[in-house]
Write a protein that holds these residues in place. Structure first.
Motif, mmCIF file in Angstrom:
data_model
loop_
_atom_site.group_PDB
_atom_site.id
_atom_site.type_symbol
_atom_site.label_atom_id
_atom_site.label_comp_id
_atom_site.label_asym_id
_atom_site.label_seq_id
_atom_site.Cartn_x
_atom_site.Cartn_y
_atom_site.Cartn_z
ATOM 1 N N UNK A 111 2.057 37.046 -31.372
ATOM 2 C CA UNK A 111 1.318 38.458 -31.481
ATOM 3 C C UNK A 111 0.308 38.431 -30.288
ATOM 4 N N UNK A 112 -0.357 39.728 -30.651
ATOM 5 C CA UNK A 112 -1.315 39.872 -29.447
ATOM 6 C C UNK A 112 -3.087 39.526 -29.866
ATOM 7 N N UNK A 113 -3.477 38.766 -28.859
ATOM 8 C CA UNK A 113 -4.979 38.384 -28.930
ATOM 9 C C UNK A 113 -5.853 39.791 -28.686
ATOM 10 N N UNK A 114 -6.567 40.043 -29.783
ATOM 11 C CA UNK A 114 -7.294 41.325 -29.493
ATOM 12 C C UNK A 114 -9.075 41.197 -29.378
ATOM 13 N N UNK B 206 -9.281 46.132 -30.827
ATOM 14 C CA UNK B 206 -9.188 46.902 -29.631
ATOM 15 C C UNK B 206 -8.400 45.656 -28.535
ATOM 16 N N UNK B 207 -7.776 46.205 -27.572
ATOM 17 C CA UNK B 207 -7.163 45.232 -26.577
ATOM 18 C C UNK B 207 -8.399 44.345 -25.810
ATOM 19 N N UNK B 208 -8.037 43.178 -25.709
ATOM 20 C CA UNK B 208 -9.056 42.398 -25.097
ATOM 21 C C UNK B 208 -9.222 42.814 -23.645
ATOM 22 N N UNK B 209 -10.527 42.891 -23.257
ATOM 23 C CA UNK B 209 -10.617 43.448 -21.884
ATOM 24 C C UNK B 209 -11.970 43.140 -21.512
ATOM 25 N N UNK B 210 -12.429 42.930 -20.217
ATOM 26 C CA UNK B 210 -13.724 43.157 -19.826
ATOM 27 C C UNK B 210 -14.562 44.230 -19.971
ATOM 28 N N UNK B 211 -15.725 44.334 -19.748
ATOM 29 C CA UNK B 211 -16.644 45.477 -20.214
ATOM 30 C C UNK B 211 -16.285 46.649 -19.615
ATOM 31 N N UNK B 212 -15.931 46.562 -18.251
ATOM 32 C CA UNK B 212 -15.338 47.681 -17.707
ATOM 33 C C UNK B 212 -13.840 48.266 -17.749
ATOM 34 N N UNK B 213 -13.379 47.345 -18.852
ATOM 35 C CA UNK B 213 -12.169 48.031 -19.329
ATOM 36 C C UNK B 213 -10.787 47.107 -18.477
#
Length: 569
Positions: A365-368, A373-380
């Motif tokens: 599966x996906x790491x969230x 929400x999708x895992x991302x940096x603060x700037x998306x």
């Protein structure tokens, strides 16, 4: 010793002696409730239903026929379960005779396809799960005696590399060797993409590079190889920091199969599997017919003569089965590729590419991020994997400094690296790989619960106990005697290691090993709290032996997950 298999064999023999048809499965597994003992067999329930017999009466006949030879006691419980409780003396003998993990897989070769980053860009968090799940499986299978062939099927071919090679060629012709630019792969990739989108003459040159690469042009090939070498060195830095066992020798990218693609087309055509559709060569299999009556095709060659992932993957299966002589081929690839692999395996079966090998897609599966929400940096943006691991070490350093102020600065730094990297890996591996999960710094770095720090602390605590008692653990001899409930549960958990590892190998599920490790550490903590270990007396040596077996179990188990331990925390 696989205790579960031993009990299963005896239970199946007893079922047959009780009048069940030959081959009736005993279905032995760990007991679901404490009152059902250590293991329970529910084969009598299914057999009674087929035989139209009373399940408890059949279970009792089975118990009466059970030849356990002081291995266990058994009784009928519930609607017809056969509950088995291992004898304390048997558990002591199992631990005393333990010479390590049994190599039950000797003589079998398993190919594992995992990690597979795209060398056009730097590795990001999306590559984490495949890399560490695949690595844990590879280590576990090797420990069981299987011959494991790691295959890092990197993305290193195709149209995108045309623009990258063209851009690097321009950089080098300008007098700069390109190494400085390639230190930041992401920036270099964005520059090449921007030129490709904005400069039509550059785009034409990039497309020409692709053709020249496919034709074996030496000049373009040299520039491409330079880009690949530097890109792969970035990946290797991540692998080394993450502590996975992949090396440059394990890399076999898409480009490795380029010369085989025409052969694949010829063989599929000779097998009568290819159909031309709008200029493309496709395989139409009826099992992929949708509700609208249309079949989703497997495109082997595009109308412009180009090849796709299916083409390369078909060549890869052909190579792994015919050249590597694989008995199993495991693909550790995310769940979104499920249809791709179903189609791939179906075509391979029709073409005979699979031979006698088992082709297996083991999805994850996906790491969230927070809130699902999708895992991302603060700037998306997608976070680089190096940034994630660096942050893990930094956060662990703060935790270690608070909990272990007695350690010197250098030792704190070393422990922080082991704890931080271990926490990230274990938080992932302890989840059922088919499930999505939310990445949570606080939970994964906790010293309580099913976490790497909890297990690492349990190991360090045993080492501290040996130091306090002046005990040379390696010099301990004899057989542990099991007298208390806490000793019984600890010994039982230790005895389940082999069956756990074989379950991981069969189902490609590392979280089974994590669950066993957590059970082991928890059983040890209860044992330690209730059974004095350093107190001189008749139990002294026996309990030290249990401590040593526990430490060995935790260190070995974490090692199979690619996680280190430390002697002091």
């Amino acid at each position: 010793m696989n205790v579960r298999d031993l009990l299963n064999t005896k239970a199946e023999a007893a079922l047959e002696a009780a009048g069940c048809p030959p081959g009736t499965a005993a279905i032995v597994g760990p007991a679901t409730r404490p009152e059902f003992g250590d293991y329970q067999a529910n084969g009598a329930l299914g057999a009674a239903k087929r035989m139209k017999a009373n399940p408890r009466e059949l279970a009792q006949r089975t118990v009466d026929a059970m030849a356990l030879d002081d291995i266990a006691t058994c009784a009928v419980t519930g609607p017809g379960f056969i509950s088995l409780t291992l004898a304390d003396t048997f558990l002591g003998e199992v631990l005393a005779q333990d010479t390590g993990i049994e190599r039950t897989g000797a003589g079998q070769r398993i190919v594992i396809d995992y990690s597979h980053p795209n060398l056009a860009k730097e590795m990001h968090v999306g590559h984490l799960r495949s890399t560490i799940i695949g690595d844990a499986l590879a280590r576990t299978l090797e420990a069981l005696g299987y011959e494991v062939v790691r295959q890092n099927h990197v993305g290193d071919w195709g149209t995108g590399f045309g623009m990258l090679v063209a851009h690097l060629g321009d950089v080098e012709r300008a007098g700069d060797p390109g190494r400085e630019e390639l230190k930041d792969l992401e920036r270099f990739y964005q520059e090449a993409r921007r030129r490709f989108a904005e400069d039509e003459s550059f785009a034409e040159r990039a497309r020409d590079v692709v053709v020249r690469l496919q034709q074996g042009d030496d000049e373009m090939g040299a520039i491409w190889q330079r880009y690949i070498d530097i890109s792969m060195s970035h990946c290797q830095e991540v692998y080394d920091l993450l502590g996975v066992s992949l090396t440059p020798r394990d890399v076999r990218g898409e480009s490795a199969y380029n010369d085989d693609l025409d052969t694949v087309v010829e063989e599929l055509s000779e097998a009568g599997l290819l159909t031309e559709d709008a200029g493309a060569l496709c395989v139409f299999l009826d099992e992929f017919r949708g509700r609208d009556g249309k079949i989703t095709p497997v495109i082997v060659r595009k109308s412009d003569g180009g090849y796709l992932y299916h083409s390369t993957d078909l060549a890869a299966v052909r190579y792994r089965v015919r050249e590597l002589a694989a008995d199993r081929v495991l693909y550790v690839v995310d769940a979104r590729q499920a249809l791709h692999f179903r189609q791939l395996f179906a075509v391979c079966k029709e073409a005979g590419y699979d031979g006698s090998a088992s082709l297996e897609h083991h999805p994850f599966g996906v790491m969230q991020g927070p809130g699902g929400r999708p895992f991302a940096t603060r700037d998306g943006n997608v976070m680089r994997l190096t940034d994630l691991l660096t942050e893990a070490i930094d956060r662990a350093r703060e935790v270690v400094a608070e909990k272990s102020p007695h350690l010197g600065a250098d030792e704190q730094a070393r422990v922080a690296r082991v704890v931080g990297i271990g926490a990230v890996k274990y938080a992932d591996l302890s989840k059922n790989r088919t499930s999505d999960y939310v990445f949570d710094w606080q939970a994964m770095l906790s010293f309580d619960g099913n976490t790497a720090p909890y297990l690492q602390y349990a190991y360090a605590r045993i080492q501290s106990l040996f130091r306090r008692g002046g005990v040379d653990a390696e010099s301990l001899t004899g057989m542990p005697t099991i007298d208390t409930p806490e000793e019984h549960m600890l010994a039982l958990t230790l005895a389940r290691r082999q069956e756990t590892l074989e379950q991981v190998a069969a189902q490609a599920m590392p979280h089974f090993l994590c669950a066993w490790l957590y059970d082991l550490a928890s059983a040890f903590m209860r044992f330690y709290e209730n059974c004095p270990v350093l107190e001189e007396g008749p139990t002294h040596n026996s309990r030290l032996l249990l401590c040593r077996s526990t430490a060995d179990g935790i260190r070995t188990g974490l090692g199979l997950l690619g996680i280190e331990t430390v002697e002091r925390m």
